[in-house]
Design a protein around this motif. Sequence first.
Motif, mmCIF file in Angstrom:
data_model
loop_
_atom_site.group_PDB
_atom_site.id
_atom_site.type_symbol
_atom_site.label_atom_id
_atom_site.label_comp_id
_atom_site.label_asym_id
_atom_site.label_seq_id
_atom_site.Cartn_x
_atom_site.Cartn_y
_atom_site.Cartn_z
ATOM 1 N N ALA A 221 0.918 -1.287 -0.095
ATOM 2 C CA ALA A 221 -0.049 -0.478 -0.218
ATOM 3 C C ALA A 221 0.802 1.216 -0.445
ATOM 4 N N PRO A 222 0.897 2.466 -0.485
ATOM 5 C CA PRO A 222 1.590 3.566 -0.751
ATOM 6 C C PRO A 222 1.549 4.167 0.927
ATOM 7 N N GLY A 223 3.113 3.817 1.281
ATOM 8 C CA GLY A 223 3.277 4.177 2.015
ATOM 9 C C GLY A 223 3.713 3.969 3.165
ATOM 10 N N ALA A 224 3.557 2.309 2.797
ATOM 11 C CA ALA A 224 3.240 1.486 4.020
ATOM 12 C C ALA A 224 4.787 0.673 3.907
ATOM 13 N N ALA A 225 5.328 0.673 5.944
ATOM 14 C CA ALA A 225 6.653 0.687 5.896
ATOM 15 C C ALA A 225 7.020 -0.860 4.968
ATOM 16 N N PRO A 226 7.701 -0.690 4.584
ATOM 17 C CA PRO A 226 8.187 -2.306 4.097
ATOM 18 C C PRO A 226 8.692 -3.337 4.971
ATOM 19 N N LEU A 227 8.631 -4.218 4.380
ATOM 20 C CA LEU A 227 8.179 -5.508 4.854
ATOM 21 C C LEU A 227 9.972 -6.178 4.916
ATOM 22 N N PRO A 228 10.312 -6.748 5.824
ATOM 23 C CA PRO A 228 11.492 -7.603 5.298
ATOM 24 C C PRO A 228 11.889 -7.988 4.131
ATOM 25 N N ALA A 229 10.946 -8.913 3.523
ATOM 26 C CA ALA A 229 11.049 -9.610 2.513
ATOM 27 C C ALA A 229 11.127 -8.529 1.211
ATOM 28 N N ALA A 230 10.647 -7.721 1.654
ATOM 29 C CA ALA A 230 10.818 -7.017 0.461
ATOM 30 C C ALA A 230 11.793 -6.003 -0.005
ATOM 31 N N GLY A 231 12.358 -6.682 1.036
ATOM 32 C CA GLY A 231 13.770 -6.108 0.822
ATOM 33 C C GLY A 231 14.862 -7.147 0.273
ATOM 34 N N VAL A 232 13.862 -8.680 -0.578
ATOM 35 C CA VAL A 232 14.798 -9.304 -1.186
ATOM 36 C C VAL A 232 14.787 -8.324 -3.022
ATOM 37 N N ARG A 233 15.766 -8.001 -3.105
ATOM 38 C CA ARG A 233 15.287 -7.693 -4.777
ATOM 39 C C ARG A 233 16.554 -7.809 -5.314
ATOM 40 N N PRO A 234 16.606 -9.420 -5.533
ATOM 41 C CA PRO A 234 18.173 -9.795 -6.625
ATOM 42 C C PRO A 234 18.945 -8.107 -7.422
ATOM 43 N N ARG A 235 20.089 -7.589 -7.367
ATOM 44 C CA ARG A 235 20.501 -7.320 -7.645
ATOM 45 C C ARG A 235 20.672 -7.511 -9.831
ATOM 46 N N SER A 236 20.842 -8.514 -9.891
ATOM 47 C CA SER A 236 21.204 -9.276 -11.294
ATOM 48 C C SER A 236 20.341 -10.474 -11.442
ATOM 49 N N GLY A 237 20.547 -10.866 -10.274
ATOM 50 C CA GLY A 237 19.608 -11.757 -10.905
ATOM 51 C C GLY A 237 17.833 -11.835 -10.795
ATOM 52 N N SER A 238 16.771 -13.261 -10.930
ATOM 53 C CA SER A 238 15.653 -13.407 -11.129
ATOM 54 C C SER A 238 14.953 -13.820 -9.948
ATOM 55 N N LEU A 239 13.499 -13.484 -9.289
ATOM 56 C CA LEU A 239 12.934 -14.032 -7.976
ATOM 57 C C LEU A 239 11.486 -14.513 -8.629
#
Length: 248
Positions: free
Chosen positions: A211-229
């Motif tokens: 949701a706009p403005g919601a605090a990100p959850l820890p799992a949202a920090g998983v964003r592979p730099r060049s890999g796939s998710l």
Amino acid sequence: MTAIIHVLPTAEAMASAAAGFVAALAAEACRTRGRFAVALSGGATPGPLYEKLASPPHAGPLAWEGWQVYWSDERCVPPDDPGSNYGLARRTLLDRVRIPQGNVHRIRGEETPETAAAEYEQEVRGVSPDAVPGFDLILLGLGDDGHTASLFPGSDALLEKYRLVVANRIPGEDERRITFTLPLINAARVVAFLADGEAKAAAVQQVLQPAPGAAPLPAAGVRPRSGSLHWFLTAAAASRLDTDGGQV
Ligand code: 6PG
């Protein structure tokens, strides 16, 4: 970063789909790079996946001797403790396939947390010569609160920018855990979450469609730099998602 969402009707179907996905990644890695460096997830969800990898049709063709097996987190318990993530994988996979013992890299949960984390960071550096080693695959679960591995909301490990493996405290509890950090997770070629159950639906939605403005959850920090998710979800876990063509 576009996450690829795989929604399956049941936990059994999710485990089957994930097993086919992992087996294909392992076969390609062993064929092209001579090894498959994988970090297993803990918790209960991945157990059926591990059992399917250890069974036909996957177990026979896989080049198990090329597997290098690690864990993305571990509880601070000995390997024979019922809560051990190593123990789960040993019962469901390692005792049933021929992975050389030297290729199984257990987190030594029986050590003091800081010692176990420091030792494991050195072990993880054996995956590749890169400053931040790149796993072929990191498997992750999702807690109802949006944690993944042992990266809990509000915990110090979430802020770690340099270390690869740390000891982390579960906020409000005495329990400590050893966990991969986001820099290490995000260096992987492929990261795959598995989540099942209505109880995870709110966290899944908040991670994938915040949701706009919601605090990100820890799992949202998983964003592979060049890999796939990838996210493997049961219909129940995906029940709050508005998916359009399987990508989010
Ligand atoms: C652990 C896991 C943890 C787990 C989630 C989901 O050590 O427990 O690393 O992150 O994946 O808590 O657990 P379930 O699969 O049991 O729901």
